[in-house]
Enzyme design. Structure first.
Site, PDB file in Angstrom:
ATOM      1  N   GLY A  50       0.673  -1.248  -0.150  1.00  0.00           N
ATOM      2  CA  GLY A  50       0.058   0.028   0.088  1.00  0.00           C
ATOM      3  C   GLY A  50       0.912   1.094  -0.032  1.00  0.00           C
ATOM      4  N   CYS A  51       2.107   1.342   0.037  1.00  0.00           N
ATOM      5  CA  CYS A  51       2.996   2.138  -0.061  1.00  0.00           C
ATOM      6  C   CYS A  51       3.600   2.369  -1.314  1.00  0.00           C
ATOM      7  CB  CYS A  51       4.037   2.148   1.033  1.00  0.00           C
ATOM      8  SG  CYS A  51       3.885   2.161   2.780  1.00  0.00           S
ATOM      9  N   GLN A  52       3.479   3.520  -2.050  1.00  0.00           N
ATOM     10  CA  GLN A  52       4.076   3.729  -3.256  1.00  0.00           C
ATOM     11  C   GLN A  52       5.662   3.686  -3.089  1.00  0.00           C
ATOM     12  OE1 GLN A  52       3.220   7.631  -4.849  1.00  0.00           O
ATOM     13  NE2 GLN A  52       3.324   6.922  -7.208  1.00  0.00           N
TER      14      GLN A  52
END
Length: 136
Positions: A50-52
C-alpha cells in the site's frame, strides 16, 4: 514513555514550526534518526503493501515490548515511518493495537501529504498494529 506522552511531545514539536516546509524538514530529520532495519530483513515479505515507496518493517519482542525497525528508499516516507516507529516502538503489543493515533490529525499531517503518501501512512499504521496483534 507512553504512546500518548510521545504523541503529545510530537504535537508540541510541530507547533514550533511556522510552515510546512519546516515541518517536512523535521520529518526528514526524523527519518535520519530511524533505527534501521538490517539488510537481511529487507525482503519482499517485509515490504509494507500500500506504500508507493518501498518501506520495510521488521519487529521483534524485547522484554515484553514490541520494537520496530524500518527503512524506506524515499526520504519523506522514511521520515513518516520514523515518526511511526518513534510513537509505537518499545510499547506493549496491546497498547499498540489499542492506540488512538490522534497526533496525525493534531499536526494536520494527512492534510499536507499527497493522497498516495497519506494512503502509505495508513498502511504503515495498519501493518504496525497487525504486527502487534499477532504478538499479543
Amino acid at each position: 514513555m507512553s504512546i500518548n506522552e510521545i504523541q503529545q511531545e510530537i504535537i508540541e514539536e510541530f507547533s514550533f514550526f511556522e510552515d510546512w516546509m519546516e515541518k517536512y524538514e523535521h520529518i526528514i530529520d526524523l527519518g535520519k534518526s530511524l533505527p534501521l532495519i538490517k539488510d537481511e530483513f529487507k525482503t519482499e515479505e517485509r515490504l509494507i503493501k500500500g506504500c508507493q515507496s518501498r518501506v520495510w518493517l521488521h519487529s521483534e519482542m524485547k522484554d515484553g515490548k514490541l520494537v520496530f525497525y524500518a527503512d524506506s528508499d524515499a526520504i519523506i516516507t522514511k521520515g513518516l515511518i520514523g515518526l511511526m516507529v518513534r510513537v509505537l516502538s518499545n510499547q506493549k503489543p496491546e497498547e499498540i493495537v489499542n492506540a488512538d493515533l490522534y497526533f496525525i490529525d493534531k499536526i494536520n499531517l494527512k492534510e499536507h501529504l499527497s493522497p498516495t503518501r497519506s494512503n502509505g501512512l495508513l498502511s504503515m499504521v495498519k501493518q504496525m498494529k497487525m504486527d502487534a496483534l499477532v504478538r499479543q
